[in-house]
Design an enzyme around this catalytic site. Sequence first.
Site, PDB file in Angstrom:
ATOM      1  N   GLN A   1       0.834  -1.200   0.000  1.00  0.00           N
ATOM      2  CA  GLN A   1       0.000   0.000   0.000  1.00  0.00           C
ATOM      3  C   GLN A   1       0.868   1.249   0.000  1.00  0.00           C
ATOM      4  O   GLN A   1       1.244   1.770   1.049  1.00  0.00           O
ATOM      5  CB  GLN A   1      -0.942  -0.003   1.206  1.00  0.00           C
ATOM      6  CG  GLN A   1      -1.946   1.112   1.114  1.00  0.00           C
ATOM      7  CD  GLN A   1      -3.049   0.986   2.135  1.00  0.00           C
ATOM      8  OE1 GLN A   1      -3.206  -0.011   2.811  1.00  0.00           O
ATOM      9  NE2 GLN A   1      -3.824   2.037   2.243  1.00  0.00           N
ATOM     10  N   PHE A   2       1.154   1.758  -1.198  1.00  0.00           N
ATOM     11  CA  PHE A   2       1.999   2.944  -1.319  1.00  0.00           C
ATOM     12  C   PHE A   2       1.355   4.169  -0.689  1.00  0.00           C
ATOM     13  O   PHE A   2       2.041   5.113  -0.308  1.00  0.00           O
ATOM     14  CB  PHE A   2       2.360   3.215  -2.788  1.00  0.00           C
ATOM     15  CG  PHE A   2       1.270   3.847  -3.596  1.00  0.00           C
ATOM     16  CD1 PHE A   2       1.210   5.227  -3.734  1.00  0.00           C
ATOM     17  CD2 PHE A   2       0.300   3.074  -4.216  1.00  0.00           C
ATOM     18  CE1 PHE A   2       0.203   5.820  -4.481  1.00  0.00           C
ATOM     19  CE2 PHE A   2      -0.705   3.648  -4.965  1.00  0.00           C
ATOM     20  CZ  PHE A   2      -0.761   5.030  -5.096  1.00  0.00           C
ATOM     21  N   THR A   3       0.031   4.159  -0.515  1.00  0.00           N
ATOM     22  CA  THR A   3      -0.639   5.331   0.046  1.00  0.00           C
ATOM     23  C   THR A   3      -0.279   5.577   1.505  1.00  0.00           C
ATOM     24  O   THR A   3      -0.598   6.642   2.041  1.00  0.00           O
ATOM     25  CB  THR A   3      -2.170   5.239  -0.109  1.00  0.00           C
ATOM     26  OG1 THR A   3      -2.643   4.084   0.569  1.00  0.00           O
ATOM     27  CG2 THR A   3      -2.567   5.193  -1.580  1.00  0.00           C
TER      28      THR A   3
END
Length: 151
Positions: free
Chosen positions: A80-82
């Site tokens: 999850q790059f967010t």
Amino acid sequence: MILRAVVQRVSRARVTVGGEVVGQIGPGYVVLLGVSREDDEAAADYLAEKVAGLRVFEDEEGKMNRSIQEAGGAVLAVSQFTLYGDVRRGRRPGFDRAARPEQAEPLYRRFVERLRALGLHVETGRFQTHMEVELVNDGPVTILIDSEKTF
């Protein structure tokens, strides 16, 4: 090196892509993993060992004193790059600190493989794909961990 993880103790969880279940577990952890541009293999190993050793499952006395291994749980790991969304200025997150996919994917895979090497059953989402993550948070118990030991 500042790999980030949100670890949620769950009674069950699954990831679907386009209506197809690609990963599913019963009791254990959902780990949302964010990789930064500064991360390396040592950070992935550290975080995997930390997750495997967390003692957030209840013992016979009701205290959070057992690890996921002792509880017989599994891990659902989702990239999850967010987690590197920066909202300090404006309303739209910036992701400048997030690793590019060609750097993030090998470190995500290393994290998963290290958990497996530590004896855990690990299911995964699908890297760089829109996923639907469903989970039932048990407790609720949610722990933030990073490789810089900020949390």
